[in-house]
Motif scaffolding. Structure first.
Motif, mmCIF file in Angstrom:
data_model
loop_
_atom_site.group_PDB
_atom_site.id
_atom_site.type_symbol
_atom_site.label_atom_id
_atom_site.label_comp_id
_atom_site.label_asym_id
_atom_site.label_seq_id
_atom_site.Cartn_x
_atom_site.Cartn_y
_atom_site.Cartn_z
ATOM 1 N N PRO A 24 0.813 -1.229 0.000
ATOM 2 C CA PRO A 24 0.000 0.000 0.000
ATOM 3 C C PRO A 24 0.843 1.275 0.000
ATOM 4 N N LEU A 25 1.989 1.258 0.685
ATOM 5 C CA LEU A 25 2.850 2.439 0.675
ATOM 6 C C LEU A 25 3.393 2.711 -0.731
ATOM 7 N N GLN A 26 3.762 1.652 -1.434
ATOM 8 C CA GLN A 26 4.223 1.811 -2.816
ATOM 9 C C GLN A 26 3.099 2.338 -3.707
ATOM 10 N N VAL A 27 1.901 1.804 -3.522
ATOM 11 C CA VAL A 27 0.758 2.225 -4.336
ATOM 12 C C VAL A 27 0.393 3.682 -4.046
ATOM 13 N N ILE A 28 0.490 4.109 -2.784
ATOM 14 C CA ILE A 28 0.222 5.515 -2.449
ATOM 15 C C ILE A 28 1.205 6.415 -3.190
ATOM 16 N N GLY A 29 2.468 6.021 -3.219
ATOM 17 C CA GLY A 29 3.471 6.809 -3.947
ATOM 18 C C GLY A 29 3.164 6.883 -5.433
ATOM 19 N N LEU A 30 2.841 5.742 -6.022
ATOM 20 C CA LEU A 30 2.492 5.725 -7.450
ATOM 21 C C LEU A 30 1.238 6.547 -7.729
ATOM 22 N N SER A 31 0.259 6.418 -6.862
ATOM 23 C CA SER A 31 -0.998 7.134 -7.051
ATOM 24 C C SER A 31 -0.821 8.642 -6.899
ATOM 25 N N THR A 32 0.066 9.053 -6.003
ATOM 26 C CA THR A 32 0.353 10.480 -5.846
ATOM 27 C C THR A 32 0.997 11.035 -7.110
ATOM 28 N N SER A 64 -3.755 0.293 -9.412
ATOM 29 C CA SER A 64 -4.112 -0.401 -8.174
ATOM 30 C C SER A 64 -3.817 -1.893 -8.236
ATOM 31 N N LEU A 65 -4.075 -2.501 -9.369
ATOM 32 C CA LEU A 65 -3.984 -3.966 -9.462
ATOM 33 C C LEU A 65 -2.630 -4.494 -9.927
ATOM 34 N N ALA A 66 -1.899 -3.730 -10.716
ATOM 35 C CA ALA A 66 -0.621 -4.218 -11.249
ATOM 36 C C ALA A 66 0.390 -4.536 -10.144
ATOM 37 N N PRO A 67 0.581 -3.667 -9.150
ATOM 38 C CA PRO A 67 1.539 -4.037 -8.091
ATOM 39 C C PRO A 67 1.127 -5.282 -7.316
ATOM 40 N N VAL A 68 -0.163 -5.497 -7.140
ATOM 41 C CA VAL A 68 -0.638 -6.696 -6.442
ATOM 42 C C VAL A 68 -0.335 -7.933 -7.289
ATOM 43 N N ALA A 69 -0.553 -7.837 -8.580
ATOM 44 C CA ALA A 69 -0.283 -8.968 -9.463
ATOM 45 C C ALA A 69 1.202 -9.308 -9.480
ATOM 46 N N VAL A 70 2.059 -8.291 -9.521
ATOM 47 C CA VAL A 70 3.505 -8.528 -9.508
ATOM 48 C C VAL A 70 3.919 -9.168 -8.181
ATOM 49 N N ALA A 71 3.372 -8.655 -7.087
ATOM 50 C CA ALA A 71 3.709 -9.214 -5.767
ATOM 51 C C ALA A 71 3.220 -10.654 -5.640
ATOM 52 N N ALA A 72 2.067 -10.958 -6.198
ATOM 53 C CA ALA A 72 1.540 -12.326 -6.122
ATOM 54 C C ALA A 72 2.419 -13.299 -6.897
ATOM 55 N N GLU A 85 -6.905 -9.486 0.401
ATOM 56 C CA GLU A 85 -6.617 -8.383 1.323
ATOM 57 C C GLU A 85 -5.696 -7.352 0.663
ATOM 58 N N LEU A 86 -4.703 -7.841 -0.076
ATOM 59 C CA LEU A 86 -3.799 -6.932 -0.780
ATOM 60 C C LEU A 86 -4.528 -6.119 -1.846
ATOM 61 N N VAL A 87 -5.468 -6.755 -2.536
ATOM 62 C CA VAL A 87 -6.244 -6.035 -3.551
ATOM 63 C C VAL A 87 -7.025 -4.897 -2.898
ATOM 64 N N TRP A 88 -7.710 -5.185 -1.786
ATOM 65 C CA TRP A 88 -8.490 -4.147 -1.108
ATOM 66 C C TRP A 88 -7.583 -3.042 -0.565
ATOM 67 N N ARG A 89 -6.483 -3.425 0.040
ATOM 68 C CA ARG A 89 -5.556 -2.416 0.568
ATOM 69 C C ARG A 89 -5.004 -1.545 -0.555
ATOM 70 N N SER A 90 -4.733 -2.166 -1.680
ATOM 71 C CA SER A 90 -4.197 -1.427 -2.818
ATOM 72 C C SER A 90 -5.218 -0.431 -3.372
ATOM 73 N N PHE A 91 -6.469 -0.856 -3.476
ATOM 74 C CA PHE A 91 -7.505 0.068 -3.954
ATOM 75 C C PHE A 91 -7.665 1.251 -3.012
ATOM 76 N N VAL A 92 -7.667 0.986 -1.723
ATOM 77 C CA VAL A 92 -7.793 2.080 -0.754
ATOM 78 C C VAL A 92 -6.577 2.995 -0.836
ATOM 79 N N ALA A 93 -5.390 2.412 -0.901
ATOM 80 C CA ALA A 93 -4.165 3.207 -0.969
ATOM 81 C C ALA A 93 -4.115 4.049 -2.236
ATOM 82 N N ALA A 94 -4.554 3.502 -3.358
ATOM 83 C CA ALA A 94 -4.548 4.255 -4.612
ATOM 84 C C ALA A 94 -5.612 5.343 -4.599
#
Length: 149
Positions: A24-32, A64-72, A85-94
């Motif tokens: 989620p921290l990475q996704v927040i950075g990307l989303s910003t 939102s979904l690409a970092p989760v897919a790479v991590a999986a 859980e990662l998908v939901w956290r990623s959507f919220v973070a993005a």
């Protein structure tokens, strides 16, 4: 921590647990960065907004979904519950930077509208009784000046 034989402890933190915070921290950075790029594009090309909103949303979903897919793919044995859980956290973070950006834009639009309404304008009666041809009445539109002086 899990106690084993009352004397030995085993660290049970897994890669999936690290991902729950790191991703989620990475996704927040990307989303910003994405929100900043979209703001720049919208200010530079204001006519793109209504017609290309679908592209912004699609980009946000991919973001939102690409970092989760790479991590999986990277983490072996990732349980589907952790993945969900990662998908939901990623959507919220993005969504957080995008929502904050849009709230800021809303405040700016409201200020601009209030400023526009505060401007001194001629009354409707004065405007209607004015013998000046309509084509020459630019003073009341778009913040222009009154051609009569």
């Amino acid at each position: 921590m899990l106690a084993v034989n009352h004397t030995t402890t085993i660290d049970t933190v897994t890669d999936a647990d690290h991902l729950a915070v790191q991703l989620p921290l990475q996704v927040i950075g990307l989303s910003t960065m994405y929100a900043a790029a979209l703001q720049f594009i919208q200010r530079r090309y204001p006519t793109l907004v209504p017609d290309h909103l679908w592209a912004e949303v699609a980009g946000g979903v991919v973001l939102s979904l690409a970092p989760v897919a790479v991590a999986a793919r990277r983490v072996r044995g990732l349980d589907w519950r952790h993945y969900e859980e990662l998908v939901w956290r990623s959507f919220v973070a993005a969504g957080i930077p995008i929502i904050l950006w849009q709230l800021g834009e809303s405040v700016l639009r409201r200020r601009e509208a209030e400023e526009y309404l505060r401007r001194t304008r001629r009354s409707v009666v004065e405007y209607a009784d004015d013998p000046t041809p309509l084509a020459n009445r630019t003073g009341d539109r778009e913040g222009g000046t009154d051609p009569r002086g």
